[in-house]
Structures are given as structure tokens and as C-alpha cells.
Design an enzyme around this catalytic site. Structure first.
Site, PDB file in Angstrom:
ATOM      1  N   THR A   1       6.167  -0.355 -10.676  1.00 40.01           N
ATOM      2  CA  THR A   1       5.944  -1.662 -11.862  1.00 40.01           C
ATOM      3  C   THR A   1       5.184  -0.906 -12.442  1.00 40.01           C
ATOM      4  O   THR A   1       5.053  -1.815 -13.968  1.00 40.01           O
ATOM      5  CB  THR A   1       6.120  -2.746 -11.773  1.00 40.01           C
ATOM      6  OG1 THR A   1       5.410  -3.274 -10.796  1.00 40.01           O
ATOM      7  CG2 THR A   1       7.788  -3.499 -10.738  1.00 40.01           C
TER       8      THR A   1
ATOM      9  N   LYS B   1      -1.500 -17.829   8.236  1.00 33.14           N
ATOM     10  CA  LYS B   1      -1.437 -17.202   6.820  1.00 33.14           C
ATOM     11  C   LYS B   1      -2.046 -18.351   5.799  1.00 33.14           C
ATOM     12  O   LYS B   1      -1.993 -19.717   6.105  1.00 33.14           O
ATOM     13  CB  LYS B   1      -0.241 -17.021   5.626  1.00 33.14           C
ATOM     14  CG  LYS B   1      -0.104 -15.406   5.359  1.00 33.14           C
ATOM     15  CD  LYS B   1      -0.417 -14.398   5.603  1.00 33.14           C
ATOM     16  CE  LYS B   1      -0.335 -13.069   4.388  1.00 33.14           C
ATOM     17  NZ  LYS B   1       0.452 -12.023   5.280  1.00 33.14           N
TER      18      LYS B   1
ATOM     19  N   ASP C   1      -4.952 -10.343   2.259  1.00 36.46           N
ATOM     20  CA  ASP C   1      -3.421  -9.950   1.638  1.00 36.46           C
ATOM     21  C   ASP C   1      -3.296  -9.904   0.366  1.00 36.46           C
ATOM     22  O   ASP C   1      -4.191  -9.670  -0.921  1.00 36.46           O
ATOM     23  CB  ASP C   1      -2.687 -11.107   2.291  1.00 36.46           C
ATOM     24  CG  ASP C   1      -1.034 -10.536   2.282  1.00 36.46           C
ATOM     25  OD1 ASP C   1      -0.355 -10.321   3.404  1.00 36.46           O
ATOM     26  OD2 ASP C   1      -0.211 -10.585   1.753  1.00 36.46           O
TER      27      ASP C   1
ATOM     28  N   THR D   1      -2.947  -0.439   7.515  1.00 36.07           N
ATOM     29  CA  THR D   1      -1.691  -0.768   7.744  1.00 36.07           C
ATOM     30  C   THR D   1      -0.955   1.200   7.738  1.00 36.07           C
ATOM     31  O   THR D   1       0.393   0.608   8.261  1.00 36.07           O
ATOM     32  CB  THR D   1      -1.321  -2.141   6.668  1.00 36.07           C
ATOM     33  OG1 THR D   1      -2.296  -2.881   6.238  1.00 36.07           O
ATOM     34  CG2 THR D   1       0.340  -1.983   6.471  1.00 36.07           C
TER      35      THR D   1
ATOM     36  N   ALA E   1       5.125  -1.296   4.696  1.00 37.77           N
ATOM     37  CA  ALA E   1       4.305  -2.484   4.755  1.00 37.77           C
ATOM     38  C   ALA E   1       4.492  -3.638   4.369  1.00 37.77           C
ATOM     39  O   ALA E   1       4.317  -4.597   4.978  1.00 37.77           O
ATOM     40  CB  ALA E   1       3.718  -2.160   3.872  1.00 37.77           C
ATOM     41  N   ALA E   2       6.014  -4.006   3.695  1.00 42.49           N
ATOM     42  CA  ALA E   2       6.191  -5.326   2.950  1.00 42.49           C
ATOM     43  C   ALA E   2       6.955  -6.495   3.953  1.00 42.49           C
ATOM     44  O   ALA E   2       6.803  -5.447   4.847  1.00 42.49           O
ATOM     45  CB  ALA E   2       7.453  -5.151   1.910  1.00 42.49           C
ATOM     46  N   ASN E   3       6.139  -7.453   3.807  1.00 40.46           N
ATOM     47  CA  ASN E   3       6.387  -8.849   4.968  1.00 40.46           C
ATOM     48  C   ASN E   3       7.652  -9.283   4.608  1.00 40.46           C
ATOM     49  O   ASN E   3       8.183  -9.531   2.964  1.00 40.46           O
ATOM     50  CB  ASN E   3       5.035  -9.344   4.676  1.00 40.46           C
ATOM     51  CG  ASN E   3       3.915  -9.255   5.494  1.00 40.46           C
ATOM     52  OD1 ASN E   3       3.913  -8.943   6.833  1.00 40.46           O
ATOM     53  ND2 ASN E   3       3.502  -9.265   4.930  1.00 40.46           N
TER      54      ASN E   3
ATOM     55  N   VAL F   1      -1.504  -0.179   0.129  1.00 38.47           N
ATOM     56  CA  VAL F   1      -0.546   0.496   1.282  1.00 38.47           C
ATOM     57  C   VAL F   1      -0.239   2.074   0.321  1.00 38.47           C
ATOM     58  O   VAL F   1       0.004   2.773   1.308  1.00 38.47           O
ATOM     59  CB  VAL F   1      -0.014  -0.419   1.925  1.00 38.47           C
ATOM     60  CG1 VAL F   1       0.404   0.616   3.228  1.00 38.47           C
ATOM     61  CG2 VAL F   1      -1.284  -1.898   2.279  1.00 38.47           C
TER      62      VAL F   1
ATOM     63  N   ALA G   1       6.149  -3.192  -1.465  1.00 40.90           N
ATOM     64  CA  ALA G   1       5.475  -4.053  -2.450  1.00 40.90           C
ATOM     65  C   ALA G   1       6.224  -5.838  -1.773  1.00 40.90           C
ATOM     66  O   ALA G   1       5.206  -5.889  -0.455  1.00 40.90           O
ATOM     67  CB  ALA G   1       6.476  -3.812  -3.486  1.00 40.90           C
TER      68      ALA G   1
HETATM   69  N1  PHE Z   1      -2.717  -8.443   5.092  1.00 34.55           N
HETATM   70  C1  PHE Z   1      -2.029  -8.771   6.914  1.00 34.55           C
HETATM   71  C2  PHE Z   1      -1.195  -8.111   7.178  1.00 34.55           C
HETATM   72  O1  PHE Z   1       0.320  -8.829   6.474  1.00 34.55           O
HETATM   73  C3  PHE Z   1      -3.264  -9.574   7.604  1.00 34.55           C
HETATM   74  C4  PHE Z   1      -4.345  -9.203   8.084  1.00 34.55           C
HETATM   75  C5  PHE Z   1      -5.070  -8.268   7.262  1.00 34.55           C
HETATM   76  C6  PHE Z   1      -4.441  -9.799   9.030  1.00 34.55           C
HETATM   77  C7  PHE Z   1      -6.515  -8.251   7.885  1.00 34.55           C
HETATM   78  C8  PHE Z   1      -5.878 -10.133   9.818  1.00 34.55           C
HETATM   79  C9  PHE Z   1      -6.812  -9.454   8.715  1.00 34.55           C
HETATM   80  O2  PHE Z   1      -0.920  -8.156   8.381  1.00 34.55           O
END
Ligand code: PHE
Length: 348
Positions: free
Chosen positions: A207, A80, A117, A153, A262-264, A187, A241
Site C-alpha cells: 500500500t 502480547k 511487532d 520470521t 507471516a501475518a497473525n 518480513v 501484512a
Molecule cells: N512479533 C512476534 C510474533 O508475532 C513476536 C516476538 C518477537 C516474540 C520477538 C518474541 C520475540 O510472533
């Protein structure tokens, strides 16, 4: 703090930290794992409170990427990039910064492949590609890329919500279900459309006031005020988010039956919070499973040459199958779903 212990706990392979004097920015490229294959992951560009926070985020996000690819047994590892901006940049300075970042990626020689991202777009990937080909994913279709990773996603999160419903209600059908989406970004918005078309009723929190106004006028989605984000009754809560939003204080107020978004890195203290969710009888679809569709879809299309429709289908099937397995394992072993996901992936 990024001390020796936290780097050891992270367990990654390399942490590249570059100071960009021209833009007063910091670039952090975290390569968590290249064990299964080259590392891949998006570029997050935003303001942070300080360098420590930015480094921590890069480490956590790269580790999550490793889990995503491992969950679907793909031959990629986790990486990342965090671009920590300390001041706003005009268009030209931002583009110049992207080109300098591109040189760093190029210099890594294939150890890390980048995609978009939060804070970056497919158009940015076009810029990066000028200097960092072939290590850039998700360019615009006009330049030969497969476009925004937000679409795959969202398809993946949709499948995760269906799998969560299947476990809770006995059927995957989302019609008549209320889904609260936090964040109507790229997303969240597309996910809302998919769910709405499938008959779900959409609640959302956002927001950006202009976006709230637009969605209130053009859709029948119901807006939820920020102070009620964590106590509004709904079937599924879908965080789309920023990360770190779920911890003891927010979980104790939740009135949903399941979580899939979808948030990490949704859980602030992953182990503790996953356990707490289980105690509260809220079914948590581990974030790195629910949101792996972007990385999976883009790499399937761009590295393996798969067609769009086939890739979207594969993403949805893979996430559905993984979650079915994880929920089953959690039930059998009477453990929380994060623990189950880690075992399912083969980490422990
Ligand atoms: N933003 C994506 C994620 O968090 C990362 C990603 C996008 C990786 C496109 C590869 C290609 O999963």
C-alpha cells in the site's frame, strides 16, 4: 465487545489495561498463558478504531503466541502488548511512552517478556531495555541483542511455503513457483529475497506507493493492484501484512493453491474460514505455525544462547516438520488444517 463471555472464550490469564494520559494512549498487556513458562510476545503499536478493538486484538494475538510456542514445544507461554495510539506522536513523546510502557512490563516481574511487532523495532527494544531489563527481547546487535525478529520470521515462512509446496506439488522446491506476497514490510521484503534467490517468481501487493515504485525499479517482482489481491492466479498466497484478511468474501475469489504467510490471525472467522478453504481445495498453512519463526528464533538465541545459524536452521526444520505432520493429520482425518494443527499441538 469485551464482556465477560468474550474474556471467558479467550481463555487467558490476565488482561492489564493502562491508560496513558500524557500520550492519550492505551496500553494493553494480555497474558494468555504462563502454563509452559513465562509469557512472551511482541508489542504492536498502532491506531485502532476504539479501545474495544484494541483489547480484542491483544487477546487474539496473545492466544496466537501460546499456540506458536506450544507447536514447537517450547517452555514459553503467549502474551502480547497492544499500544493503542489515538493521535500521532513526535519522536520524543513516543520514546517517553515506550519508557512508561517499560515500567509496566518491569512491574509484571517476569510474567511477560516483550519483543517487537507491527509498529515497533529493535531500536525501540533498546529504549525499553533501559527500564525493563531483563524482560526485553530482540534488541539491536549493537546493544547485545539478536536484532530484528523479522529475519527469523521470514526464514520460517520460507520453510512453511516449502512444506506447503511439498504437500501440493510433491516437492519442496519453490523454483518456477509463483508466490504472491501481501505486504512488503520487514518480513515480506526479506521473504521475497529468499524466495527469489530460490528461483520463485514474486508477485507483490503493497500500500505504500514509494515502496511500490522502489521495488518496481530495482527488482523484477510484479506488482499486483489492491483490487486484484484476492483474485490473481498464483501458486502460493503469502499474507504478510495485517490480520483478518481472509473470510468468505475474499476466499471465494482466491485463485491460489496454497496459503502460507507471516501475518497473525489471517482468518477472520477461524473455524468457518479454515473449513471453507478446505472445501475450495486451497491448502492453508495455519498462521501460528507458518509465522512462529520470529518468536522461536529470538528466544532460542537470547534465552537459550543458540548461535544465529543454528537457530535459523532449527526454525526452518521445526516449521517444516510441524506442517508435514499437520497436513498428514488433516488428510488422514479428513479435517481442515487449522483443526489438524490444534489437535497436533494437543489442544483438542
Ligand atoms: N512479533 C512476534 C510474533 O508475532 C513476536 C516476538 C518477537 C516474540 C520477538 C518474541 C520475540 O510472533
Amino acid at each position: 465487545m469485551t464482556d465477560e463471555q468474550s474474556i471467558l472464550d479467550w481463555g487467558g490469564e490476565a488482561l492489564h489495561i493502562y491508560r496513558d494520559e500524557i500520550a492519550d494512549a492505551w496500553i494493553i498487556i494480555a497474558v494468555h498463558s504462563t502454563r509452559r513458562g513465562p509469557s512472551a510476545g511482541g508489542i504492536r503499536m498502532k491506531h485502532y478504531l476504539g479501545l474495544q478493538e484494541a483489547i480484542q486484538d491483544a487477546m487474539k494475538l496473545s492466544a496466537a503466541m501460546t499456540m506458536k510456542f506450544a507447536t514447537v514445544r517450547m517452555s514459553w507461554g503467549g502474551g502480547k502488548t497492544v499500544v493503542y495510539l489515538t493521535r500521532p506522536l513526535d519522536v520524543a513523546s513516543r520514546e517517553a511512552l515506550l519508557l512508561r510502557l517499560g515500567l509496566h512490563i518491569k512491574n509484571l516481574g517476569g510474567q511477560y517478556y516483550a519483543g517487537p511487532d507491527i509498529g515497533t523495532s529493535s531500536e525501540d527494544m533498546d529504549v525499553l531495555h533501559e527500564v525493563a531489563a531483563p524482560y526485553i527481547f530482540s534488541r539491536t546487535p549493537a546493544t547485545g541483542g539478536s536484532g530484528s525478529s523479522s529475519i527469523p520470521t521470514a526464514y520460517g515462512v520460507f520453510a512453511a511455503i516449502q512444506a506447503t509446496c511439498r504437500q501440493i506439488f510433491g516437492e519442496a522446491d519453490v523454483s518456477g513457483k509463483s508466490i504472491l506476497i501481501q505486504g512488503m514490510g520487514n518480513v515480506g521484503r526479506f521473504l521475497a529475497q529468499l524466495l527469489h534467490e530460490a528461483g520463485a517468481s514474486i508477485l507483490f501487493s503493497e500500500t505504500n506507493p514509494a515502496l511500490v515504485a522502489e521495488l518496481s525499479e530495482t527488482t523484477d517482482y510484479r506488482w499486483v493492484a489492491p483490487e486484484h489481491l484476492f483474485d490473481t492466479p498464483c501458486d502460493i498466497f503469502s499474507p504478510c501484512a495485517q490480520g483478518g484478511i481472509l473470510d468468505h468474501s475474499t476466499i471465494s475469489g482466491l485463485r491460489c493453491k496454497g496459503i502460507a504467510g507471516a501475518a497473525n490471525n489471517q482468518l477472520l472467522h477461524p473455524e468457518r474460514d479454515a473449513d471453507l478453504l478446505r472445501e475450495c481445495n486451497i491448502l492453508y498453512a495455519p498462521d501460528f505455525v507458518a509465522n512462529l519463526g520470529g518468536a522461536m528464533g529470538i528466544t532460542l538465541m537470547e534465552a537459550e544462547g543458540m548461535e544465529y545459524e543454528a537457530a535459523m536452521l532449527r526454525v526452518q526444520t521445526a516449521i517444516g516438520t510441524a506442517l508435514d505432520g499437520i497436513f498428514r493429520l488433516a488428510g488422514e482425518l479428513e479435517i481442515d488444517t487449522l483443526d489438524a494443527a490444534e489437535r497436533w499441538v494437543g489442544k483438542s
